[in-house]
Design a protein around this motif. Structure first.
Motif, PDB file in Angstrom:
ATOM      1  N   VAL A  54      -4.173   7.461   2.382  1.00  0.00           N
ATOM      2  CA  VAL A  54      -3.815   6.044   3.376  1.00  0.00           C
ATOM      3  C   VAL A  54      -4.364   4.722   2.619  1.00  0.00           C
ATOM      4  N   ILE A  55      -3.112   3.350   2.957  1.00  0.00           N
ATOM      5  CA  ILE A  55      -3.217   2.618   1.702  1.00  0.00           C
ATOM      6  C   ILE A  55      -3.714   2.081   3.303  1.00  0.00           C
ATOM      7  N   THR A  56      -5.043   0.615   2.921  1.00  0.00           N
ATOM      8  CA  THR A  56      -5.047  -0.590   3.504  1.00  0.00           C
ATOM      9  C   THR A  56      -4.898  -2.150   3.102  1.00  0.00           C
ATOM     10  N   SER A  57      -5.300  -2.625   3.796  1.00  0.00           N
ATOM     11  CA  SER A  57      -5.294  -4.024   4.046  1.00  0.00           C
ATOM     12  C   SER A  57      -7.290  -4.285   3.122  1.00  0.00           C
ATOM     13  N   PRO A  58      -8.134  -4.787   2.900  1.00  0.00           N
ATOM     14  CA  PRO A  58      -9.118  -5.674   2.389  1.00  0.00           C
ATOM     15  C   PRO A  58      -9.546  -5.850   4.241  1.00  0.00           C
ATOM     16  N   LEU A  59      -9.147  -6.565   4.856  1.00  0.00           N
ATOM     17  CA  LEU A  59      -9.726  -7.350   6.231  1.00  0.00           C
ATOM     18  C   LEU A  59      -9.807  -6.033   7.370  1.00  0.00           C
ATOM     19  N   GLU A  80      -6.161  -1.824  -1.083  1.00  0.00           N
ATOM     20  CA  GLU A  80      -5.171  -2.789  -1.438  1.00  0.00           C
ATOM     21  C   GLU A  80      -5.615  -4.228  -2.031  1.00  0.00           C
ATOM     22  N   PRO A  81      -6.236  -4.767  -2.488  1.00  0.00           N
ATOM     23  CA  PRO A  81      -6.611  -6.773  -1.946  1.00  0.00           C
ATOM     24  C   PRO A  81      -4.700  -7.208  -1.435  1.00  0.00           C
ATOM     25  N   ASP A  82      -3.739  -6.810  -2.361  1.00  0.00           N
ATOM     26  CA  ASP A  82      -2.178  -7.478  -2.610  1.00  0.00           C
ATOM     27  C   ASP A  82      -2.261  -7.592  -1.557  1.00  0.00           C
ATOM     28  N   PHE A  83      -2.731  -6.796   0.122  1.00  0.00           N
ATOM     29  CA  PHE A  83      -2.300  -6.340   0.799  1.00  0.00           C
ATOM     30  C   PHE A  83      -2.891  -6.934   2.061  1.00  0.00           C
ATOM     31  N   ARG A 131       2.721 -11.065  -4.641  1.00  0.00           N
ATOM     32  CA  ARG A 131       1.605  -9.818  -4.238  1.00  0.00           C
ATOM     33  C   ARG A 131       2.057  -8.422  -3.822  1.00  0.00           C
ATOM     34  N   VAL A 132       2.378  -8.991  -2.175  1.00  0.00           N
ATOM     35  CA  VAL A 132       2.977  -7.496  -1.699  1.00  0.00           C
ATOM     36  C   VAL A 132       3.790  -6.708  -2.542  1.00  0.00           C
ATOM     37  N   ALA A 133       4.732  -7.216  -3.053  1.00  0.00           N
ATOM     38  CA  ALA A 133       5.806  -6.959  -3.822  1.00  0.00           C
ATOM     39  C   ALA A 133       4.980  -5.306  -4.811  1.00  0.00           C
ATOM     40  N   ARG A 134       4.121  -6.848  -5.475  1.00  0.00           N
ATOM     41  CA  ARG A 134       2.994  -5.863  -6.500  1.00  0.00           C
ATOM     42  C   ARG A 134       2.440  -4.409  -5.660  1.00  0.00           C
ATOM     43  N   HIS A 153      -0.793  -5.875   8.152  1.00  0.00           N
ATOM     44  CA  HIS A 153      -0.439  -6.758   8.595  1.00  0.00           C
ATOM     45  C   HIS A 153       0.973  -7.367   8.897  1.00  0.00           C
ATOM     46  N   GLY A 154       0.822  -8.175   9.861  1.00  0.00           N
ATOM     47  CA  GLY A 154       2.177  -8.524  10.353  1.00  0.00           C
ATOM     48  C   GLY A 154       3.131  -8.756   9.560  1.00  0.00           C
ATOM     49  N   GLY A 155       3.080  -9.816   9.090  1.00  0.00           N
ATOM     50  CA  GLY A 155       3.252 -10.450   6.880  1.00  0.00           C
ATOM     51  C   GLY A 155       3.436  -9.493   6.702  1.00  0.00           C
ATOM     52  N   VAL A 156       2.657  -8.824   6.077  1.00  0.00           N
ATOM     53  CA  VAL A 156       2.830  -7.952   4.940  1.00  0.00           C
ATOM     54  C   VAL A 156       3.355  -7.391   4.939  1.00  0.00           C
TER      55      VAL A 156
END
Length: 207
Positions: A54-59, A80-83, A131-134, A153-156
Motif C-alpha cells: 500500500v502507498i498513501t498520501s501523508p494526509l 509518499e509525500p509527493d502524493f 511531483r505526482v509523476a515523480r 486524493h482526487g487531484g492526485v
C-alpha cells in the motif's frame, strides 16, 4: 530479459472518503475521515482484493485507512509525500459556494486552465503534475510486477491517470470525475515496443 521484468504491474487507485466537515477545497488541510468516510472506504474494498503493498498520501484522510488496510492484511505501507493533494492556497478549507461568492471568476478560470490560473497563493498545475509523476514513476519502477494499492486524493489520481493515458494534466483535472472512495485500476506491461499502460476500470466500488 529476466522473467520478473516481464510480469504485469497492477495498480488500484482509491480516493479517500468524505472527511469531517463535508465537501471543501482542502488541498493540504489535514482533516480526518468522517464516520461516513470510513464507511465509504470499507465499502470500496472486498475480501477478494489482493495487494502486495500500500502507498498513501501523508494526509490523514488517506493515511488512516491505508494504515488500517496494511495492518489488516499484513502488507507493507509506504507514505509518499509527493502524493499530497494540490495546494489550493487561500481557498483551502472553503466550500465551493463560498469561493464562488468571493472569487467566482478566478475559480472558473482555474477549472478552465489550471496552469495559467492557479489558485491564489496555491500550486501551479505543472508543479503539481510534476511531483505526482515523480512519485508515480518511482513506485512503479521500484515495485514492478506487484499488485499495488494507492490511497490518494482526487487531484492526485487525475495526475496519475494523466501519466497513464499520456494526456495533458489540465484535461483530466477538469474533465474526469473522481468521487469519494472512487476506484480506478491500471495495468502496465513492458514489451518490445516499450511500456504499455492501460486504464482497466474507473468508477465507484471494486472493479
Amino acid at each position: 530479459m529476466a522473467v520478473e521484468e516481464t510480469r504485469s504491474t497492477w495498480v488500484d487507485l482509491i480516493r479517500h472518503g468524505q472527511p469531517e466537515g463535508g465537501q471543501r477545497y482542502r488541498g493540504h488541510r489535514d482533516d480526518p475521515l468522517s464516520h461516513v468516510g470510513w464507511e465509504q472506504m470499507r465499502a470500496a474494498v472486498e475480501p477478494r482484493d489482493h495487494w502486495d503493498v500500500v502507498i498513501t498520501s501523508p494526509l490523514l484522510r488517506c493515511r488512516a485507512f491505508a494504515q488500517a488496510i496494511a495492518d489488516e492484511r499484513g502488507i507493507p505501507l509506504h507514505v509518499e509525500p509527493d502524493f499530497k493533494e494540490i495546494s489550493f492556497g487561500r481557498w483551502e478549507g472553503m466550500k465551493a459556494e463560498e469561493i464562488l461568492a468571493r472569487d467566482g471568476d478566478r475559480l472558473a478560470a482555474f477549472w478552465s486552465d489550471g496552469e495559467a490560473n492557479p489558485p491564489p497563493g496555491g500550486e501551479a498545475l505543472s508543479a503539481f503534475h510534476g511531483r505526482v509523476a515523480r512519485g508515480w514513476h518511482h513506485w512503479v519502477h521500484a515495485l514492478w510486477g506487484q499488485r499495488i494499492l494507492v490511497v490518494a486524493h482526487g487531484g492526485v489520481i487525475r495526475m496519475m491517470l494523466a501519466c497513464v493515458l499520456d494526456v495533458p494534466p489540465g484535461r483530466l483535472m477538469a474533465g474526469l470525475h473522481v468521487p469519494y472512495a472512487c476506484r480506478s485500476r491500471v495495468r502496465m506491461d513492458r514489451t518490445d515496443h516499450g511500456l504499455l499502460s492501460c486504464l482497466m476500470a474507473h468508477g465507484e466500488g471494486p472493479p
